[in-house]
Design a protein around this motif. Structure first.
Motif, mmCIF file in Angstrom:
data_model
loop_
_atom_site.group_PDB
_atom_site.id
_atom_site.type_symbol
_atom_site.label_atom_id
_atom_site.label_comp_id
_atom_site.label_asym_id
_atom_site.label_seq_id
_atom_site.Cartn_x
_atom_site.Cartn_y
_atom_site.Cartn_z
ATOM 1 N N ASN A 131 0.753 -1.176 -0.119
ATOM 2 C CA ASN A 131 -0.044 0.064 -0.111
ATOM 3 C C ASN A 131 0.856 1.324 -0.103
ATOM 4 O OD1 ASN A 131 -2.634 -1.266 0.035
ATOM 5 N ND2 ASN A 131 -2.514 -1.643 2.163
ATOM 6 N N TYR A 132 1.863 1.360 0.869
ATOM 7 C CA TYR A 132 2.941 2.292 0.723
ATOM 8 C C TYR A 132 3.340 2.618 -0.719
ATOM 9 C CZ TYR A 132 2.405 2.024 5.634
ATOM 10 O OH TYR A 132 1.801 1.890 7.131
ATOM 11 N N GLN A 133 3.938 1.546 -1.219
ATOM 12 C CA GLN A 133 4.353 1.741 -2.740
ATOM 13 C C GLN A 133 3.511 2.198 -3.593
ATOM 14 O OE1 GLN A 133 7.707 1.092 -3.643
ATOM 15 N NE2 GLN A 133 7.037 1.986 -5.455
ATOM 16 N N ALA A 134 2.031 1.664 -3.507
ATOM 17 C CA ALA A 134 0.944 2.201 -4.280
ATOM 18 C C ALA A 134 0.861 3.703 -3.897
ATOM 19 C CB ALA A 134 -0.272 1.444 -4.136
ATOM 20 N N LEU A 135 0.842 4.145 -2.843
ATOM 21 C CA LEU A 135 0.638 5.461 -2.572
ATOM 22 C C LEU A 135 1.725 6.345 -3.131
ATOM 23 C CD1 LEU A 135 -1.123 7.467 -0.695
ATOM 24 C CD2 LEU A 135 0.737 6.983 1.043
ATOM 25 N N ALA A 136 3.031 6.002 -3.165
ATOM 26 C CA ALA A 136 4.140 6.666 -3.585
ATOM 27 C C ALA A 136 3.967 6.732 -5.279
ATOM 28 C CB ALA A 136 5.444 6.012 -3.328
ATOM 29 N N PHE A 182 -14.609 3.181 -3.140
ATOM 30 C CA PHE A 182 -13.965 2.063 -3.653
ATOM 31 C C PHE A 182 -13.858 1.034 -2.720
ATOM 32 C CE2 PHE A 182 -11.888 5.894 -5.863
ATOM 33 C CZ PHE A 182 -13.084 6.118 -6.822
ATOM 34 N N HIS A 183 -13.959 0.963 -1.675
ATOM 35 C CA HIS A 183 -13.726 -0.121 -0.563
ATOM 36 C C HIS A 183 -12.241 -0.803 -0.614
ATOM 37 C CE1 HIS A 183 -18.287 0.004 -0.174
ATOM 38 N NE2 HIS A 183 -18.359 -0.173 -1.656
ATOM 39 N N HIS A 184 -11.189 0.444 -0.757
ATOM 40 C CA HIS A 184 -10.163 -0.041 -0.384
ATOM 41 C C HIS A 184 -9.682 0.295 1.005
ATOM 42 C CE1 HIS A 184 -10.050 -1.337 -4.613
ATOM 43 N NE2 HIS A 184 -9.869 -0.320 -4.961
ATOM 44 N N PHE A 185 -9.988 -0.383 1.953
ATOM 45 C CA PHE A 185 -9.750 0.084 3.350
ATOM 46 C C PHE A 185 -8.505 0.311 3.652
ATOM 47 C CE2 PHE A 185 -14.310 -0.970 3.448
ATOM 48 C CZ PHE A 185 -14.870 0.174 4.052
ATOM 49 N N GLY A 186 -7.549 -0.942 3.107
ATOM 50 C CA GLY A 186 -6.069 -0.929 3.468
ATOM 51 C C GLY A 186 -5.219 0.513 2.959
ATOM 52 N N TYR A 187 -5.764 0.661 1.655
ATOM 53 C CA TYR A 187 -5.154 2.052 1.158
ATOM 54 C C TYR A 187 -5.642 3.341 1.631
ATOM 55 C CZ TYR A 187 -3.236 4.584 -2.817
ATOM 56 O OH TYR A 187 -2.635 5.729 -3.426
ATOM 57 N N GLY A 188 -6.976 3.242 2.160
ATOM 58 C CA GLY A 188 -7.345 4.269 2.924
ATOM 59 C C GLY A 188 -6.823 4.586 4.344
ATOM 60 N N ALA A 189 -6.296 3.384 4.855
ATOM 61 C CA ALA A 189 -5.670 3.595 6.207
ATOM 62 C C ALA A 189 -4.390 4.032 5.933
ATOM 63 C CB ALA A 189 -5.595 2.143 6.808
#
Length: 313
Positions: A76-81, A277-284
């Motif tokens: 998730n952190y890589q996706a955020l970057a 979008f129900h991506h709770f991990g990415y939202g966190a």
């Protein structure tokens, strides 16, 4: 009689009573812990535990609709970057925060200085400017959404004086300006009251001494007023900056992040990822980024206070 006297004299000495465990000091400590227990329980239940859970969720991909919950580590952190929509969200957040903080603090201080004068009607205007603070945020925003429509009250007022107003909530620039102004009028009264309280604590003798020395009104404000109310300026700036970074209801009601992504601030982007979008991990993960930004700005302001806050060293 002799035998009775011998028995009395031969009786063992009384055993000293053991000291009570609940000494005065321990009772005071217990009372202190009981007084702070509600606050400690609240911090643990609503701050520390949720923070730990958010970190845990950020290491997983959790989709409620699909019923999946899998460990992804730093995915998730890589996706955020690599997220191309993150920087527009940060840019919109920065524009909103800078615009709101500058206008809010400037207008609140101006109103406080103006209403601190001994003039007729100051009590009425203090109440008038503070009243939006106690109005429900959603109700306040809904009213403004009608006023800012293409055929709303604002354009109707402009049309009466020959000005053709824009569609305020559908333009890239006007939408952000509209959201800032709506929040400005909603919260400026609180900072105004805080500044008023600080201004009333400035000794009148200092103004009189500065006036005798020939200081102008601007010099008295800059050399006397601002240094003495600088602790309140620090407080209001921290509160306003933190509040501006957490704006959500105004965006959700007025623009839904549009047009395009011009008003999609970080909190609204978090809401989209987690609850649309129900991506709770990415939202966190986005929420942790917001937490780091708020913490960094607050610590920076607190450390810089020694350079400009009066009585700080």
């Amino acid at each position: 009689m002799v035998l009775l006297q011998d028995r009395v004299e031969a009786a063992p000495p009384p055993v000293p009573a053991r000291p009570s465990y609940w000494t005065l000091r321990r009772r005071d400590e217990l009372a202190g812990w009981l007084f702070v227990a509600p606050q400690l329980i609240g911090i643990v239940a609503f701050v520390l535990i949720p923070l730990v859970l958010v970190v845990w969720y950020s290491l997983h991909e959790w989709n409620v609709l699909a019923g999946t919950f899998g460990f992804v580590g730093a995915g998730n952190y890589q996706a955020l970057a690599d997220d191309p929509r993150l920087w527009p969200a940060l840019r919109a957040t920065g524009l909103f925060s800078v615009g709101l903080v500058v206008l809010n603090l400037s207008l609140a201080l101006f109103l406080a200085v103006l209403l601190n004068q001994k003039l007729r009607g100051t009590v009425f205007f203090r109440t008038l400017f503070f009243s939006p603070v106690v109005v429900t945020l959603v109700a306040w925003t809904i009213v403004w959404s009608f006023l800012l429509q293409d055929n709303g009250g604002v354009n109707g007022l402009l049309d009466s004086i020959g000005i053709n107003g824009p569609n305020w909530l559908r333009g890239d620039t006007t939408a952000m300006i509209s959201v800032i102004v709506v929040q400005l009028f909603k919260g400026v009264g609180l900072n105004m009251v805080l500044f008023l309280a600080a201004l009333q604590g400035v000794p009148a003798e200092l103004y009189e001494a500065a006036r005798i020395d020939g200081a102008s009104a601007w010099a008295r404000f800059r050399r006397v007023t601002v240094p003495l109310i600088s602790p309140t300026i620090l407080l209001t700036s921290i509160l306003t900056i933190v509040g501006s970074l957490q704006v959500f209801a105004q965006i959700a009601v007025l623009t839904q992040g549009g047009p395009g992504t011009s008003t999609t601030v970080l909190v609204y982007y978090l809401y989209q990822q987690a609850f649309q979008f129900h991506h709770f991990g990415y939202g966190a993960t986005i929420s942790l980024l917001l937490f780091v930004i708020v913490l960094a700005l607050t610590v920076l302001q607190w450390r810089m206070r020694k350079r400009w806050v009066f009585h700080e060293s």
